[in-house]
Scaffold this motif. Structure first.
Motif: not given
Length: 73
Positions: A34, A36, A65, A68-69, A71-73
């Motif tokens: 992962d 992130t 963390t 970032l999670r 924003c990336t989901s």
């Protein structure tokens, strides 16, 4: 508390943090790496380098963390 006991107790949070990070990143055979989490780990290194208190360091790593999670989901 004796100085020796305080020094050992002071090492517990970083050791736990390192254990949690390695366990979460390594997982079963590094198959679920992962990125992130690596960013969160980098945040810990930077904040500790600038001598931030451990609670601030932990909150900073969690925040980076999580953001970032999100924003990336």
């Amino acid at each position: 508390m004796p100085v020796r006991a305080r020094s050992v107790i002071a090492l517990v949070p970083p050791a736990l943090l390192a254990g949690f990070i390695v366990t979460d990143i390594a997982g079963p055979g590094w198959s679920a790496l992962d990125l992130t989490l690596l960013a969160g780990l980098a945040t810990v290194l930077v904040l500790r380098r600038y001598r931030a208190p451990m609670p601030v360091t932990l909150l900073g790593a969690v925040a980076v963390t999580a953001l970032l999670r999100l924003c990336t989901s």
